[in-house]
Design an enzyme around this catalytic site. Structure first.
Site, short mmCIF file in Angstrom:
data_model
loop_
_atom_site.label_atom_id
_atom_site.label_comp_id
_atom_site.label_asym_id
_atom_site.label_seq_id
_atom_site.Cartn_x
_atom_site.Cartn_y
_atom_site.Cartn_z
N HIS A 1 0.86 -1.18 0.00
CA HIS A 1 0.00 0.00 0.00
C HIS A 1 0.89 1.24 0.00
CE1 HIS A 1 -3.71 -2.30 0.90
NE2 HIS A 1 -2.86 -3.10 1.56
N LEU A 2 0.93 1.94 -1.14
CA LEU A 2 1.77 3.14 -1.24
C LEU A 2 1.06 4.40 -0.74
CD1 LEU A 2 3.58 2.64 -4.67
CD2 LEU A 2 4.53 2.36 -2.36
N ASN B 1 -6.46 0.86 -2.90
CA ASN B 1 -7.32 1.60 -1.97
C ASN B 1 -6.73 2.96 -1.63
OD1 ASN B 1 -5.26 0.27 -0.54
ND2 ASN B 1 -6.49 0.09 1.33
N ASP C 1 2.28 -6.86 2.74
CA ASP C 1 1.07 -6.08 3.03
C ASP C 1 1.48 -4.77 3.71
OD1 ASP C 1 -1.54 -5.28 3.16
OD2 ASP C 1 -2.18 -6.77 4.64
#
Length: 424
Positions: free
Chosen positions: A61-62, A93, A303
């Site tokens: 998730h960046l 997201n 993750d």
């Protein structure tokens, strides 16, 4: 392009483990063999070090666009390089969600000079709302290779079945966040002895196991591929093993915290140990390790989910997630290789080869003609995880204060040294 000669190094890929010299030129591995005498702009003494293909993390998730106070493309890629990672699949997201070609192109363009190949996952459903499917053809034309609503599940089974069918037609992988929200119902940690002791609502493992089973049934019904994200339970491992034996086109991943840590760490009410799915029990840890060893679990990912210290301050209201790009290789070495659970060849398979294979990318190996995406590692370097020294904007690591054994000290991306920790 620069030239690099690495001398007297142990070179390990998925199939080989040899002592050799390696010559890199024009972004490629040009020669592998003993006593290479070609001149190079940089010569690296590889004595007591190991050369491996660089890692590919297919679950990151960046936070960019929209949540850049937690992380952005540039800081996330910097953290990746420090962890030996030169390729990532970025989860969608963001804000706005990555459900359109413009957002996809923004992420690709922003990452283009970082030394990390960033592949943005598109959303399965528009806005990740579960209401209607995205336009997969347009996403693929913009560079998408995978779709996911990670961060939340696709609640409607028929919507997911249609997504699997459509993704198959467009050559896209579907990655599923396996969680039944009606079962979770506000839970914040594993439902069990520790949650009861703390008096907080738990997440029952049935949530993950049920949707894992559902996704495999749906995928098999349309003969499509399904990738199960962040496996954490014994039940899911057992079901995936069974499904693979029956010919279901399923792959899956897990993260280091699921084969190293347990729910006991939450007794002190520290939200840095809260993630979704949550830390489970020692029996689950044992099952995850078994799944890695026998090939049921295809990939080790992170993750990587950055949150600020302010957001993580309150145990019960904090968002779920931990950072992991800079610790995954060392954690896997410490827990799996140095303990004799798996070989270095197997580590390359699950952290370097399989993620790329699943996504249809070039398969890495240390041989002439291959792209020079490599790491040089000191397998015996002892170091303590100090959150404030991480390259990520956020420092919410579940490995804080832990002593790990092994570390990437040089990361080479397309023949260029992008990270160098030799002098520290």
């Amino acid at each position: 392009m620069s030239t690099i000669l690495i001398k007297n190094i142990r070179a390990v890929d998925a199939k080989n483990d040899v002592y050799t010299d390696v010559f890199i030129s024009d972004g490629k591995i040009a020669e592998v063999g003993q006593n290479i005498r070609l001149g190079a702009e940089e010569v690296i003494d590889g004595t007591d070090l190991v050369l491996m293909p660089s890692l590919f993390d297919m679950h990151v998730h960046l936070r960019d666009p929209g949540f850049t106070h937690k992380e952005d493309v540039l800081t996330g890629c910097s953290a990746a390089l420090a962890g030996g990672v030169t390729g990532i699949l970025a989860m969608p997201n963001t804000k706005p969600p990555c459900d359109n070609p413009d957002t996809l192109r923004y992420i690709i363009e922003k990452s283009s000079n970082t030394g990390v190949d960033v592949y943005p996952a598109g959303c399965i459903t528009k806005g990740m709302s579960g209401g209607s499917l995205c336009e997969y053809e347009a996403l693929k034309e913009a560079g998408c290779i995978c779709v996911s609503d990670d961060g939340r599940p696709v609640e409607n089974a028929e919507m997911m079945r249609k997504a699997l069918e459509l993704s198959k037609n467009h050559g896209l992988l579907v990655a599923s966040h396996c969680e039944d929200l009606s079962i979770i119902s506000g839970g914040i940690m594993n439902n069990g002895e520790i949650s009861a002791k703390l008096g907080v609502k738990g997440m029952d493992r049935a949530s993950e196991d049920y949707i894992t089973a559902r996704e495999m049934i749906l995928a098999h019904s349309v003969d499509a591929r399904i990738h199960i994200c962040h496996v954490s339970t014994k039940g899911s491992v057992d079901m995936i093993r069974f499904a693979k034996a029956k010919g279901v086109k399923v792959t899956c991943e897990t993260a280091p915290h699921y084969f190293m840590l347990t729910e006991a760490l939450l007794e002190n009410r520290d939200a840095d140990y809260r993630m979704n799915p949550p830390l489970r029990t020692s029996a689950d840890v044992e099952a995850i390790i078994g799944g890695i060893k026998d090939g049921t679990i295809d990939c080790i990912i992170t993750d990587h989910a950055p949150h600020t210290s302010e957001e993580k301050k309150d145990f019960e209201s904090a968002p779920n997630g931990v950072v992991g790009l800079e610790t995954s290789f060392a954690a896997a070495l410490t827990a799996l290789c140095h303990t004799g659970e798996i070989s270095l060849n197997k580590l390359v398979e699950v952290m370097c080869v399989n993620p790329r294979r699943i996504l249809g990318l070039e398969i890495p190996a240390i041989q002439p003609g291959k792209t020079a995406d490599l790491i040089i590692a000191d397998l015996n370097r002892i170091w303590k995880v100090e959150p404030e020294k991480l390259h990520s904007k956020s420092h919410n690591t579940a490995f804080k204060g832990m002593t790990l054994k092994g570390k990437p000290i040089v990361t080479i991306s397309k023949g260029i040294i992008r990270y160098d920790d030799r002098k520290k």
